[in-house]
Every structure is written in structure tokens, then in C-alpha cells.
Design a protein around this motif. Structure first.
Motif, PDB file in Angstrom:
ATOM      1  N   GLU A 521       0.206  -1.190   0.257  1.00  0.00           N
ATOM      2  CA  GLU A 521      -0.118   0.084  -0.091  1.00  0.00           C
ATOM      3  C   GLU A 521       1.008   0.994  -0.182  1.00  0.00           C
ATOM      4  O   GLU A 521       0.925   2.166  -0.836  1.00  0.00           O
ATOM      5  CB  GLU A 521      -0.606   0.108   1.623  1.00  0.00           C
ATOM      6  N   LYS A 522       2.133   1.378   0.927  1.00  0.00           N
ATOM      7  CA  LYS A 522       2.601   2.274   1.102  1.00  0.00           C
ATOM      8  C   LYS A 522       3.495   2.446  -0.517  1.00  0.00           C
ATOM      9  O   LYS A 522       3.538   3.305  -1.342  1.00  0.00           O
ATOM     10  CB  LYS A 522       3.702   2.020   2.258  1.00  0.00           C
ATOM     11  N   ARG A 525       0.944   4.057  -2.536  1.00  0.00           N
ATOM     12  CA  ARG A 525       0.714   5.021  -2.431  1.00  0.00           C
ATOM     13  C   ARG A 525       1.622   6.649  -3.357  1.00  0.00           C
ATOM     14  O   ARG A 525       1.444   6.951  -4.147  1.00  0.00           O
ATOM     15  CB  ARG A 525       0.477   5.446  -1.039  1.00  0.00           C
ATOM     16  N   GLU A 528       1.658   6.021  -6.833  1.00  0.00           N
ATOM     17  CA  GLU A 528       0.480   7.787  -7.664  1.00  0.00           C
ATOM     18  C   GLU A 528       1.280   8.665  -7.115  1.00  0.00           C
ATOM     19  O   GLU A 528       0.996   9.381  -8.218  1.00  0.00           O
ATOM     20  CB  GLU A 528      -0.416   7.133  -6.753  1.00  0.00           C
TER      21      GLU A 528
END
Length: 802
Positions: A521-522, A525, A528
């Protein structure tokens, strides 16, 4: 016939000054004496001539008697010569004087004596007017001595013409004591002292015991002295320079005492109030305190004092601005808590042009504090980002920012780890300046796109700031400097977004290879956010890399679930299957696995081929992590090491002694690198070099070495090296594509300058869709070929080596 001797005696009774001396107390003169002298003067000549002679004699007495007598008070050891020689600033000499009270008394005595003589001379004017008489109006009008302030002018001019160098220090000491007496009340208001202790302290005004305080008497003496100076018209010309130096010293002291090191609140209003309430009130008291209440209402403060406030306010702003600029490095570090101090400096710079001083001071401060080998790159970047924030708050034009930070950017370009540290700061765990800026999600603004907006928004157009360096404007317009965000300016250190993205890809690859259980997830993120900043095209490879990791976990789970694969399996294998064309280039290292271990990898490859059909695997055996358990003697070690380390200790399982050349041959690892790897096991007490180049397995635990207490994490870090080639190495590999074209051009044209080679290669790259590169990158590439003796460089042109 006139008796001239008797006449001269009568004249001396009326005007004793004609005898060449300054008279004492004036004695009354009878009217008959005036009539007798007037009558005889009219007989022998005109009274106008006598008045002119009297005027000249008074000037002579003032110049030759009165002035030397006054200056004689200050020709001794009033001011120590060592202070005058080592300290040039008058105010600093005043502050360093050991006994200011002595000079205070000396000045008062001298002024009292001068005032007494002045009053004696002033008696000449009414006596001359009485002698001339009201009926002789022409003589009254022509007599210079009867003109207003004539004697005052003679006295002032004579004193100033003989002014000794140290006199300003004496005057400064006098007013230093006066200022101390005047500010006694405010000093006591700021000091909290126990009543019992207070009785034992010295008075802050006069330095006597509190019970014997003589501040009122000293203040009265000061007021009388000021009155006498004012009446003699000397208070401006005789004391002005010393008063100015003293007031400037007090302003500087007050700024240092109340503002130094305090950046979280504004100080300008408090300083302006202090200047008006303390300095100007004290200055006005010098001219008005000695007057009676009735006279004080009528008398106005001189215009010079009113205009002096403007100069003192300017000096206060300048001194405060210099103080803030001197501490600006600390203000940068404390930003944003130091915003009030920056706002104060901004106000000062609107009134005083201190741009050059600020630029030079801040550049030298930054160079001394952070631009040296003792500071690590991450700290320099942190200071650079903080400087951008603080200076941009001060100056929106970006001119000061560009001038101040230019040396930082030049220095960071010379450090090999700058790009890696920037990328680490953008993506590492925990809040950092760069990661917070990245989280804002603003896209980088290219200079190419700023043109249309500038003309479409013409109503808000701003000219380039005054004083900007033409060389600076050659590369950046002021609009770009004003609008560029922090990430843009950090990237601008190298001027290439591609270089930063290549380094980010390398770091991501290292993290993915080192930790298969990474925080997806990190990473997603960060990816993005970077896509918003740098565009999707530069980060497409990173998306593929993350997808490879996810797919690899799924493939591993499928293969491990196959019962046929798990039969007779020596150990578990979890692979990271990558798409080679999207990942960075790996280091050119090799490792030959033992046959039984290699067979296990062949089994895994066969299972993968069965699962994926027409695809196969090419193993990179030097990259990854191996969980091993070592049982030797009564010791058991559970460790996570690199494949190379695991293979080395594995070979010692079958043979307890190896020569470095033999082990290098069987593992395909160079001897120098192999020796460095073996030192890891030496530090853990498992292997020992029994003779030069021969290593033996230690069955029993020997004497503890200095490295035995090393933690496993430290051991891992010692061997942890990047599996990826550096960004510069990858760039050179990309430029290698053009080598054959360069050889062809130089074969046909014999020799070419670098700019011509660059233009022709750019033309080829634009048509073929190849990589883009700068002239500097091409220069480094060609210089490397010169070092490899493939090219010659002479006279600014390159040619093939014969």
C-alpha cells in the motif's frame, strides 16, 4: 587736552576684558563714568571704531584664554591611550572605560567654569549698549558685538577649532551616566528582587548603597549642565557626535538583549515603542528637563531632535535587520516557528535595501555550516529544503533564493549519493520535508508551459525583479522561480527528471529484492504521488515491477501447492519472477551454485514451465536471501545471509580447508571479492585463515574476536549491497548504443567537436525514438572512451585512436 591714561583706566573699569583677562564678578559702574568715556571717545574718534576694537579683543580672549583653559581639563589622562589605540568605535570606548563617574564629574566642572566665564563676557553687551546710548542708533546697529548670539558664535567656533580627539568620549561618559540615571526606574520594574536582598544591593543608577542613593542630586547636576550648554548654544555642536554614538550603542545593546535568538514573536513594534518611550523621551529631556514648567510650555524641542528620530528609526531598522540576517541560518532551521522573525525582516527590507548584504551573509553562513565533507548529504538536503521555505517566505520573487542556494546545488551535484538521498527522502518511512511536499500532490511545472499562461494572464503580469543577475535569467525566468515548488527545485539540482526516476526505480528494486513482504500500500501510494509529479510514462516500469511481485507470490503459492514438486525437496524456494526489460540492469556478478542446490532450482524451473507453458526462468543466483541453520560443535546459528555467503559456508560442509584460488574457481567469484565475503564468517568465529590464502573451518569455539558481539542485523548490513547498477552506469550503457554511430562519423569526417557530434546524435535519436541525453552526458561518455584509448582528444576535437 585729553588725559589718555585716565581715560584708559575708566574704559577698563567698564570693560575689564580689554585688559586681556576674563573678569570675575561684575562690579557696578556709575553713569558719570559712562558719560565721561562717551564724551572723550567722541572727541578722539568714533564709538563705532571702539566697538569694533572691543569685538576683536573679545574674540582674542575667547580664542587664546577661554578655550585653552576649558580644554586643559581634558588634556590629561582622561581617556587611557591603550583604549584609544585598540578600539576605533567611540561608543565601544565609552562602554570599556573603567571609571565613567570620574569623567562625569570632570565634564561638569569644566562646563561650570566655562559658563561662569561666558556670563562674564556676556556683561559686555549691555555695557556697550549703555555706553553708545539710545540716541546713537547708527552706532547701535553697526556694532557686531550687540548682534544676537555673537559671543555664543565666537565661543562655539573657538572651541570646535581646538577640539581634542578624546573629548567625544568624555561627553559620551557624561551622557552614559545620565542615561543610566534616566532608565533606573524601568530597570527596577524589570527586576524582581527580595526586599531584604534589595537593601544590600547597590543602586543601579549611581552605584552607591541604596540607603545613600544620590540619583536625584546627580540628575539635578545633569539638568543644570544641560541648561548651561543650551544657553551657550553648545549642546548641539559640542555633544551631538557623542550623543549619536551613545544612542546607537544603546540601540544595539537593547536589540541584542531583547531579540537575540528569539524568532517565534515579532519585535519591531516593541522596538519602535522603546525608541519613542525611552530614547526619544530621554533625548527631549536633555533639552527641556531643566526648564521650568512655564518655560517648558513655551519652548519647543529643536527641529534637529525631531529630525533625529527619523535617522534613529532608520538605524534601528538597519541594526535589527543585520541582527536577524546574522541569525538567519538558525531561523531557517526553526522554520516555520521562525515566521515572525522573517516577517520582521521583510518589513525592514521594504525600508532599507539589504538584499546584497543578506545574500552574501547567508551564502557564507551556509557554506561554513553545511557545505563541507563533515555533513552528510541528507542533512544538506534538509537544510536546502528549509532554506527554500524560509527564503521564499521572505522574498516571493525568487531572486534571493536562487542566489543563495546556487552554491548548495553546485555542491550537491558533486556528491555521488545526492540523487539516491533525494529519492530516499521522498519515499522513506516517517515524516520528512520531501515526503510532506510529495504528499501535497502538485505536479512539476515545466518552463516550456509557462509562456501561454503568462500572456493570457497579462493583467497580473509582474516584471523581472530589479537587480537580478543576467546570467541567472539566462536559464530561469523570474516567473518560473516564483512558481516552482520545492520538489521542482530539488529535481532542478540535476535538471533531469529521468535521472531521478531511474534512481527511484533502482531503490524500489533493492527494496523489493530485500523484503518480499514489503508494504504494498505504501509503495503504491508513493508511486501514485510520483506519477502526479513526474508523469505516468516515466513510472510505467515501476508499476510493472510491483505487478511482478504480486504475480510472483501467486506463482509461488501455486508451485508450493503442487505435491510432485515437494517430493524429496531439500529446501523451500520462493522466487521473485521479474520482467527483465522493465527492471533496472543488475550488477555484473556471478555465482556458481553447488550441484545439489542447482538441481532444486531446476525442479522449480520445470514446475514453472509446466504452469506457464512456453516460458522459462533464468536464475540470478547472487541476488536474494537465504535462511540457514549452522550446527557446528555445540553451537547452533540461525541466520539470514546472501546467496554468496551461504554457498561459501556450504562448501566448508564437505571440505574443512580451502585455498582462496580453489574456492574462487569452484564458485566463480573473483578472489578479491571472495576474501571480503569470507571475512564475514571470520568475524563470526566459524572460519580462520591458518596460512596466507588458506581458510579452515573452526570446529570448536575459539577465543572471542572483537567482532563476535556484532548483531545479526549489523552482519546483514555489512554484506548488504545494491544488486542494481547505478543510474550513471545504466546511462552509460544506454549511450553505448550510439558508439557505432560515433565511430562511423569519425571514420568519415576524421575529427569532430563535441557540439557537432551531439547535434548529429540528437538528430538520429529524434528519428529513431532513442534515448535523449545532454551534451555533458555525452562528454563524460567520450572522455571514458579516451581513457580506454579508443578516442583521441586534441584541440577541442575528437578523433579515432590509430
Amino acid at each position: 587736552m585729553c588725559d589718555f591714561g585716565a581715560l584708559w583706566q575708566d574704559v577698563l573699569k567698564i570693560f575689564p576684558v580689554l585688559g586681556g583677562v576674563i573678569p570675575g564678578a561684575a562690579e557696578p559702574v556709575e553713569d558719570t563714568l559712562y558719560e565721561n568715556v562717551r564724551r572723550h571717545l567722541q572727541q578722539v574718534g568714533s564709538i563705532e571704531t571702539f566697538a569694533a576694537i572691543l569685538d576683536l579683543e573679545i574674540q582674542s580672549v575667547i580664542r587664546n584664554v577661554l578655550a585653552p583653559k576649558f580644554w586643559k581639563h581634558f588634556h590629561g589622562d582622561s581617556v587611557p591611550t591603550d583604549l584609544q589605540s585598540c578600539i576605533k568605535d567611540q561608543a565601544l570606548i565609552i562602554e570599556a572605560l573603567p571609571d565613567k563617574n570620574k569623567l562625569f564629574s570632570q565634564f561638569i566642572d569644566a562646563i561650570n567654569e566655562l559658563y561662569f566665564s561666558f556670563n562674564s563676557l556676556m556683561q559686555v553687551k549691555p555695557r556697550l549698549a549703555h555706553l553708545i546710548g539710545t540716541e546713537n542708533s547708527s552706532a547701535l546697529n553697526s556694532a557686531k558685538l550687540l548682534h544676537e548670539d555673537s559671543i555664543k558664535s565666537y565661543l562655539r567656533d573657538s572651541l570646535l577649532s581646538q577640539l581634542p580627539p578624546a573629548f567625544s568620549v568624555v561627553v559620551g561618559a557624561f551622557y552614559w551616566v545620565h542615561f543610566k540615571l534616566y532608565t533606573k526606574a524601568s530597570h527596577l520594574a524589570l527586576t524582581t528582587v527580595d526586599s531584604e536582598v534589595f537593601d544590600e544591593l547597590l543602586c543601579v543608577g549611581c552605584n552607591f548603597d541604596v540607603e545613600q542613593c544620590c540619583c536625584l542630586r546627580l540628575t539635578e547636576m545633569v539638568n543644570k549642565t544641560n541648561m548651561k550648554l543650551f544657553e551657550m548654544n553648545l549642546i548641539d555642536r559640542l555633544t551631538g557626535s557623542a550623543l549619536t554614538s551613545l544612542i546607537k550603542l544603546k540601540i544595539k545593546e537593547h536589540i541584542n538583549d531583547t531579540c537575540q535568538g528569539i524568532f517565534d514573536r515579532s519585535h519591531l513594534k516593541q522596538l519602535e515603542k522603546w525608541l519613542a518611550d525611552v530614547i526619544m523621551t530621554w533625548l527631549k529631556s536633555i533639552f527641556t528637563e531643566w526648564q521650568t514648567k512655564d518655560n517648558a510650555k513655551e519652548a519647543e524641542v529643536p527641529a534637529s531632535v525631531q529630525s533625529f528620530k527619523v535617522k534613529l528609526t532608520y538605524y534601528m531598522y538597519e541594526t535589527f535587520a543585520q541582527s536577524v540576517i546574522g541569525q538567519f541560518f538558525s531561523i531557517i532551521i526553526d522554520y516555520p516557528d521562525s515566521i515572525p522573525a522573517i516577517d520582521d525582516l521583510k518589513i525592514c527590507m521594504e525600508k532599507i535595501d539589504m538584499r546584497v548584504y543578506l545574500t552574501e551573509s547567508l551564502r557564507s553562513s551556509l557554506e561554513a555550516r553545511i557545505l563541507h565533507p563533515g555533513v552528510n548529504t541528507m542533512d544538506i538536503l534538509t537544510g536546502y529544503v528549509a532554506a527554500i521555505k524560509a527564503i521564499r517566505h521572505l522574498d516571493q520573487s525568487g531572486v534571493i533564493l536562487e542566489m543563495v542556494t546556487a552554491p548548495i546545488k553546485d555542491y550537491l551535484r558533486k556528491r555521488s549519493d545526492t540523487v539516491r538521498r533525494v529519492v530516499t527522502g521522498l519515499t522513506e518511512e516517517g515524516p520528512t520535508d520531501l515526503s510532506e511536499e510529495l504528499a501535497k500532490g502538485e505536479s512539476i511545472k515545466d518552463g516550456k508551459d509557462s509562456g501561454p499562461d503568462e500572456f493570457s494572464n497579462w493583467e497580473n503580469w509582474e516584471p523581472d525583479p530589479f537587480g537580478i543577475d543576467a546570467n541567472l535569467m539566462k536559464y530561469n525566468s523570474s516567473k518560473i522561480m516564483r512558481s516552482a515548488d520545492i520538489i521542482s527545485m530539488v529535481v532542478d539540482i540535476y535538471g533531469s527528471k529521468e535521472l531521478f526516476m531511474t534512481e527511484y526505480r533502482n531503490l524500489m528494486a533493492d527494496r523489493l529484492l530485500a523484503h518480499l513482504d514489503f508494504n504494498s500500500e505504501k509503495e503504491i501510494r508513493n508511486l501514485e504521488l510520483l506519477k502526479i509529479r513526474f508523469g505516468e510514462s516515466l513510472l510505467h516500469s515501476c508499476e510493472v515491477m510491483l505487478k511482478d511481485v504480486t504475480d510472483s507470490k501467486r506463482i509461488n503459492a501455486h508451485i508450493h501447492g503442487d505435491g510432485n514438486v515437494n517430493e524429496n525437496q531439500l529446501f523451500d524456494i520462493s522466487s521473485l519472477i521479474i520482467s527483465a526489460q522493465f527492471w533496472p540492469s543488475f550488477n555484473k556478478e556471478s555465482l556458481q551454485l553447488p550441484e545439489e542446490i542447482e538441481n532444486e532450482f531446476k525442479k522449480y524451473t520445470k514446475a514453472y514451465e509446466g504452469y506457464k507453458g512456453n516460458r522459462t526462468l533464468n536464475w540470478r543466483t547472487v541476488t536474494g536471501r537465504v535462511n540457514i541453520v549452522i550446527e557446528i560443535g555445540d553451537r547452533t546459528l540461525d541466520m539470514v545471509v546472501s546467496p554468496t555467503l551461504a554457498v561459501i559456508i556450504y562448501h566448508f560442509q564437505n571440505k574443512s580447508e580451502w585455498a582462496i584460488e580453489e574456492l574462487s574457481s569452484i564458485t566463480k567469484v573473483p578472489a578479491s571479492a571472495l576474501r571480503r565475503r569470507i571475512s564475514f564468517w571470520q568475524n563470526h568465529g566459524l572460519i580462520s585463515e591458518t596460512s596466507p590464502g588458506v581458510f579452515t573451518l573452526l570446529e570448536k569455539e575459539t577465543e572471542k574476536s572483537q567482532f563476535e558481539e556484532m548483531s545479526l542485523a549489523e552482519a546483514d548490513e555489512e554484506d548488504l549491497e545494491s544488486a542494481m547498477a547505478s543510474a550513471s552506469d545504466q546511462r552509460e550503457e544506454e549511450l553505448q548504443v550510439f558508439w557505432s554511430y560515433i565511430v562511423g562519423m569519425l571514420t568519415n569526417l576524421d575529427s569532430m567537436p563535441i557540439d557537432r557530434i551531439h547535434q548529429m546524435l540528437k538528430l538520429f535519436a529524434s528519428h529513431s525514438g532513442g534515448v535523449e541525453f545532454t551534451q555533458d552526458e555525452l562528454k563524460h561518455f567520450l572522455q571514458r572512451k579516451v581513457r580506454e584509448h579508443k578516442l583521441l582528444f586534441s584541440g577541442g576535437v575528437y578523433q579515432l585512436a590509430k
